[in-house]
Write a protein that holds these residues in place. Structure first.
Motif, mmCIF file in Angstrom:
data_model
loop_
_atom_site.group_PDB
_atom_site.id
_atom_site.type_symbol
_atom_site.label_atom_id
_atom_site.label_comp_id
_atom_site.label_asym_id
_atom_site.label_seq_id
_atom_site.Cartn_x
_atom_site.Cartn_y
_atom_site.Cartn_z
ATOM 1 N N THR A 85 60.355 14.715 19.853
ATOM 2 C CA THR A 85 59.492 14.961 21.008
ATOM 3 C C THR A 85 58.294 15.803 20.615
ATOM 4 O O THR A 85 57.155 15.527 21.027
ATOM 5 C CB THR A 85 60.283 15.678 22.118
ATOM 6 N N LEU A 86 58.529 16.825 19.809
ATOM 7 C CA LEU A 86 57.441 17.695 19.368
ATOM 8 C C LEU A 86 56.407 16.911 18.571
ATOM 9 O O LEU A 86 55.193 17.092 18.747
ATOM 10 C CB LEU A 86 58.000 18.847 18.532
ATOM 11 N N SER A 87 56.889 16.019 17.690
ATOM 12 C CA SER A 87 55.969 15.205 16.892
ATOM 13 C C SER A 87 55.100 14.332 17.791
ATOM 14 O O SER A 87 53.880 14.204 17.573
ATOM 15 C CB SER A 87 56.762 14.340 15.911
ATOM 16 N N GLU A 88 55.690 13.732 18.806
ATOM 17 C CA GLU A 88 54.936 12.881 19.726
ATOM 18 C C GLU A 88 53.919 13.706 20.527
ATOM 19 O O GLU A 88 52.790 13.271 20.746
ATOM 20 C CB GLU A 88 55.893 12.163 20.676
ATOM 21 N N LEU A 95 39.419 9.813 18.106
ATOM 22 C CA LEU A 95 38.762 9.446 16.855
ATOM 23 C C LEU A 95 39.621 9.749 15.626
ATOM 24 O O LEU A 95 39.242 9.418 14.512
ATOM 25 C CB LEU A 95 37.416 10.174 16.738
ATOM 26 N N LEU A 96 40.761 10.398 15.826
ATOM 27 C CA LEU A 96 41.756 10.582 14.771
ATOM 28 C C LEU A 96 43.019 9.841 15.183
ATOM 29 O O LEU A 96 43.450 9.934 16.338
ATOM 30 C CB LEU A 96 42.078 12.068 14.574
ATOM 31 N N GLU A 97 43.606 9.141 14.252
ATOM 32 C CA GLU A 97 44.839 8.413 14.531
ATOM 33 C C GLU A 97 45.880 8.789 13.480
ATOM 34 O O GLU A 97 45.638 8.662 12.275
ATOM 35 C CB GLU A 97 44.577 6.901 14.483
ATOM 36 N N PHE A 98 47.027 9.273 13.934
ATOM 37 C CA PHE A 98 48.091 9.630 13.002
ATOM 38 C C PHE A 98 48.667 8.365 12.370
ATOM 39 O O PHE A 98 48.915 7.368 13.061
ATOM 40 C CB PHE A 98 49.202 10.400 13.717
ATOM 41 N N ILE A 99 48.858 8.423 11.062
ATOM 42 C CA ILE A 99 49.497 7.314 10.355
ATOM 43 C C ILE A 99 50.972 7.659 10.223
ATOM 44 O O ILE A 99 51.362 8.527 9.435
ATOM 45 C CB ILE A 99 48.869 7.098 8.962
ATOM 46 N N GLU A 100 51.779 7.020 11.038
ATOM 47 C CA GLU A 100 53.217 7.249 11.021
ATOM 48 C C GLU A 100 53.890 5.987 10.488
ATOM 49 O O GLU A 100 53.733 4.901 11.048
ATOM 50 C CB GLU A 100 53.724 7.581 12.423
ATOM 51 N N THR A 101 54.608 6.139 9.413
ATOM 52 C CA THR A 101 55.194 4.966 8.769
ATOM 53 C C THR A 101 56.514 5.322 8.113
ATOM 54 O O THR A 101 56.728 6.470 7.694
ATOM 55 C CB THR A 101 54.230 4.413 7.701
ATOM 56 N N ASP A 102 57.395 4.352 8.077
ATOM 57 C CA ASP A 102 58.657 4.493 7.350
ATOM 58 C C ASP A 102 58.546 3.889 5.950
ATOM 59 O O ASP A 102 59.528 3.852 5.207
ATOM 60 C CB ASP A 102 59.792 3.791 8.110
#
Length: 588
Positions: free
Chosen positions: A277-280, A293-300
């Motif tokens: 939840t904190l990460s989101e 204008l910033l997008e987090f790159i979250e990947t497995d």
């Protein structure tokens, strides 16, 4: 004032301002040198400010309250002005004193401002100047706070200024150097979030002082959380999997207001706070603060999913180990990732994001058609990146995104953007803390200033698979991605060992088309015959000249001989330079 006397001022003030934030202490020190009266507060100016109440307890208040009750508490009058609210006052005494001065102004100039104060800057500033001169001559101590200053003296070319904008700018410039204002007890504060949104004549003037209000660091966040949990720690612990210390550690880039929302959601709504939840929440807050204008790159993904490019993967894994070991000092300031289209540049860095143990964000298109907005967007982004450290930043199509010192035709926007970027990238304090990955198929179009040592120091070149083993490895990865299950002996030979070079994108397109063909048949399974039929039919987009240029440009940029395929490693560089120039001329 000499350096010694400035230190004496600092020492004398410390008992009185030692509990103030560093930016407020800096403002106080500069003010007491009696060399500057006009300050520009910029940065995290819409956040809370820590201070002490009468009992000595830490409390957090809005910036306006902090200025009135703390920084300017000893002033005889504190006035505020912005375009929306017009002139307003810290207290009734300030209002009454200003009203008396306005009454005299009305009688002299025949106006009726006592009954209805003006809101337009040119009229307001004329009235304020009359008031300030009267009261300073009487020895009064005054503070004037001008909020949303970028709406009064915006950043624009001189030719774009209206007559009102020009008058407002002249007033502000005149006040900043007027001996009566500088030598008496007057402080003028202009408040704006982005320094680049404000007229640069004001910003660059030696008669104004820029005071940056930073986003809270980890220690600041920890103190805020501890203060917020006084008397409520047991409730927080009962509804949170995240300890206060971990909450402070994992919220880099968030300000006090955003932290208050997180803590209040736990204490008041009893919603459980997990690490997920904190990460989101952090992602949501920062992306909103950066105007999307910033997008987090979250990947497995990990680098294990990248086919080929073994030398590049080895280098990046070594970088990941250094980051996890806490050795930012050995990291390059940035990377330039180049190679022809479809060779997997963006995918490589996306997979690397899954291994480094620090957040990675993608810088999206921050350019705007409106004057000054582009520079303001970039300033906001860079301030956030400074607060989010350690962080990695990927800029795709970097040759188009970052501008050029010599660019023209856009009113100097590209030049100013370029200057902001290179200044930030070359700041030695950011080594290992903000790591840039500049991704491009045309590194030859990027200015040397971005690619030199001290900025994008490591240049990694990627190429299409050029051996059978590399092609097999890449094809296996693409088959897993597209859910095609065939043994390698059933794969058409021209796909693995033919004269035509297939990129990863080509292979994925072929396998997707094969799945499309199979979907209309009995069991929907891709067979060897269907794949062979698809390969024979496939005609990849043809732009051989552009591809050759992209390959040779990557060869020239690569800073490691070991990263180059054998056929490029021993090429005569003078011949490569000659061929690149021919191709550039041919493409135009």
């Amino acid at each position: 004032m000499s350096a010694t006397s400035e230190q004496e001022v600092t020492d004398a003030l410390q008992p009185f301002i030692g509990h103030y934030p560093n930016w407020a202490q800096e403002l106080a020190r500069k003010y007491f040198t009696k060399t500057v009266a006009e300050f520009i507060l910029h940065g995290d100016v819409r956040d809370l400010v820590p201070t002490k109440d009468r009992d000595g307890n830490t409390t957090y208040v809005g910036l306006h309250s902090f200025l009135v009750d703390d920084l300017f508490a000893a002033r005889d009058a504190v006035l505020f002005y912005d375009r929306s609210a017009g002139i307003h006052f810290a207290d009734d005494a300030s209002r009454a004193d200003f009203s008396r001065a306005v009454s005299g102004y009305d009688s002299i100039f025949g106006t009726d401002y006592q009954n209805k104060l003006p809101k337009e800057p040119s009229q307001v500033f004329q009235l304020l100047e009359n008031y300030l001169r009267l009261r300073l001559s009487d020895g009064k101590r005054i503070a004037l706070v001008i909020d949303y200053a970028e709406t009064i003296a915006p950043m624009a070319e001189a030719s774009m200024y209206s007559a009102e904008d020009r008058r407002a700018l002249v007033f502000l410039q005149k006040w900043s150097r007027d001996p009566l204002f500088v030598e008496n007890d007057l402080t003028i504060c202009l408040i704006t979030e982005n320094l680049t949104d404000l007229n640069q004549q004001l910003v660059q003037s030696p008669h104004t002082a820029e005071i940056h209000v930073p986003i809270p660091d980890e220690d600041d966040r920890k103190r805020f959380i501890d203060t917020s949990l006084v008397g409520s720690r047991s409730t927080f612990d009962a509804h949170s999997d995240v300890s206060p210390s971990n909450l402070a550690q994992n919220t880099a880039g968030l300000n006090y207001t955003q932290l208050r929302s997180i803590v209040a959601d736990v204490l008041e709504n009893k919603n459980r706070l997990t690490f997920e939840t904190l990460s989101e929440l952090k992602k949501e807050f920062i992306e909103a603060e950066a105007y999307g204008l910033l997008e987090f790159i979250e990947t497995d993904y990990s680098l294990d999913l990248v086919a080929g490019h073994n030398e590049a993967k080895q280098h990046l894994r070594q970088a990941a180990r250094a980051l996890r070991a806490g050795r930012p000092d050995v990291m390059p300031m940035g990377y330039l990732i180049s190679g022809p289209v479809g060779c997997g540049k963006t995918f490589l860095i996306t997979c690397f994001a899954g291994e480094i143990g620090i957040p990675m964000v993608k810088l999206k298109n921050f350019r705007s058609q409106w004057q000054g907005v582009t520079e303001g967007n970039l300033e906001k982004i860079l301030n956030l990146l400074s607060a989010m450290t350690p962080v990695a930043v990927m800029i795709d199509e970097a040759d188009a995104a970052l501008g050029d010192r010599d660019a023209s035709g856009d009113s100097g926007v590209s030049q100013r953007v370029f200057s902001q970027i290179v200044s930030f990238m070359s700041n030695p304090k950011n080594r290992g803390r903000v790591i840039f990955f500049l991704v491009t198929a045309r590194p030859d179009l990027m200015p040397v200033d971005l690619k030199r040592q001290g900025r994008a120091e490591e240049h990694i070149a990627l190429f299409y698979p050029n051996t059978r083993a590399d092609r097999e490895e890449l094809l296996q990865v693409m088959m897993r991605r597209t859910n095609v299950d065939l043994p390698m002996e059933d794969v058409p030979e021209e796909l693995l060992d033919g004269d035509r070079t297939y990129s990863g994108a080509d292979m994925e397109a072929i396998l997707t088309r094969a799945s499309f063909r199979a979907a209309g048949r009995e069991d929907g399974t891709v067979t060897a015959d269907i794949l062979a039929e698809t390969v024979r039919d496939f005609i990849p987009p043809t732009y051989p000249t552009e591809i050759e240029l992209q390959k040779l440009a990557a060869v020239l940029e690569c800073t490691s001989r070991d990263l180059l395929p054998t056929k490029y490693r021993d090429m005569d560089r003078a011949e490569v330079v000659r061929r690149v120039k021919e191709l550039q001329h041919e493409i135009g």
